[in-house]
Motif scaffolding. Sequence first.
Motif, short mmCIF file in Angstrom:
data_model
loop_
_atom_site.label_atom_id
_atom_site.label_comp_id
_atom_site.label_asym_id
_atom_site.label_seq_id
_atom_site.Cartn_x
_atom_site.Cartn_y
_atom_site.Cartn_z
N ASP A 60 23.41 31.40 43.69
CA ASP A 60 24.30 30.48 42.99
C ASP A 60 25.75 30.99 43.09
N GLY A 61 26.01 31.89 44.04
CA GLY A 61 27.37 32.33 44.30
C GLY A 61 27.84 33.56 43.54
N ALA A 62 26.96 34.24 42.84
CA ALA A 62 27.38 35.44 42.10
C ALA A 62 27.90 36.50 43.06
N LYS A 63 28.91 37.23 42.62
CA LYS A 63 29.50 38.30 43.42
C LYS A 63 28.61 39.54 43.40
N ALA A 64 28.76 40.36 44.42
CA ALA A 64 28.08 41.66 44.45
C ALA A 64 28.59 42.51 43.29
N ALA A 65 27.78 43.45 42.89
CA ALA A 65 28.15 44.32 41.77
C ALA A 65 29.43 45.09 42.09
N ASN A 66 30.30 45.18 41.09
CA ASN A 66 31.53 45.96 41.20
C ASN A 66 31.17 47.40 40.82
N ARG A 67 31.19 48.29 41.80
CA ARG A 67 30.73 49.67 41.59
C ARG A 67 31.58 50.42 40.55
N ASP A 68 32.89 50.20 40.56
CA ASP A 68 33.75 50.86 39.56
C ASP A 68 33.41 50.40 38.16
N SER A 69 33.11 49.12 38.02
CA SER A 69 32.73 48.57 36.72
C SER A 69 31.43 49.20 36.23
N ILE A 70 30.47 49.33 37.12
CA ILE A 70 29.18 49.93 36.75
C ILE A 70 29.38 51.40 36.39
N ASP A 71 30.20 52.11 37.14
CA ASP A 71 30.48 53.51 36.82
C ASP A 71 31.12 53.64 35.44
N SER A 72 32.03 52.73 35.11
CA SER A 72 32.66 52.75 33.78
C SER A 72 31.64 52.47 32.68
N ALA A 73 30.75 51.52 32.92
CA ALA A 73 29.71 51.21 31.93
C ALA A 73 28.79 52.40 31.71
N ILE A 74 28.41 53.09 32.77
CA ILE A 74 27.55 54.27 32.64
C ILE A 74 28.28 55.38 31.89
#
Length: 152
Positions: A60-74
């Motif tokens: 449905d057009g979702a973007k690939a995961a933003n790695r920096d965002s995931i690193d910040s969440a972790i």
Amino acid sequence: MESNFNEFLTFSSSEKVGTASAAVTPRLPSRNVLRLHQGKEHTRARFRMLRRLPDNHDNDGAKAANRDSIDSAIAFIDAHSFAHPILATLDDEGFAVIEIESADRNTFADITFFDGDQVECYVRIANAESVMCRGHWQDAKISDLFEKFGVR
């Protein structure tokens, strides 16, 4: 051929469907399921799994995961304790989202992680106005909002 077909179909009720009995009994393992990760470790593991998703992973057009965002969440998970269970997901733009829900208090919050340790927080508490704010996750206003929801 039909007798072989009937041998493979077993159902849990005595009703007949065509020539096969109408009862499928799943065979479950005799031992309990053991989760590999629980709590914060489960959420970190889920973010690591989400990190691998490509563009349009939902068709449905979702973007690939933003790695920096995931690193910040972790990093956020590692730096805080949580009074309620947390879940990991992505928004349609690929940014990491931590969801927190307390069914007993009828409250919900989500924290979306953008570039540069910027977050957007949404909090809904029963019988109160919903709150949304954006800024650095260490800003006083956002920290106060986290504190009210049991994030320390």
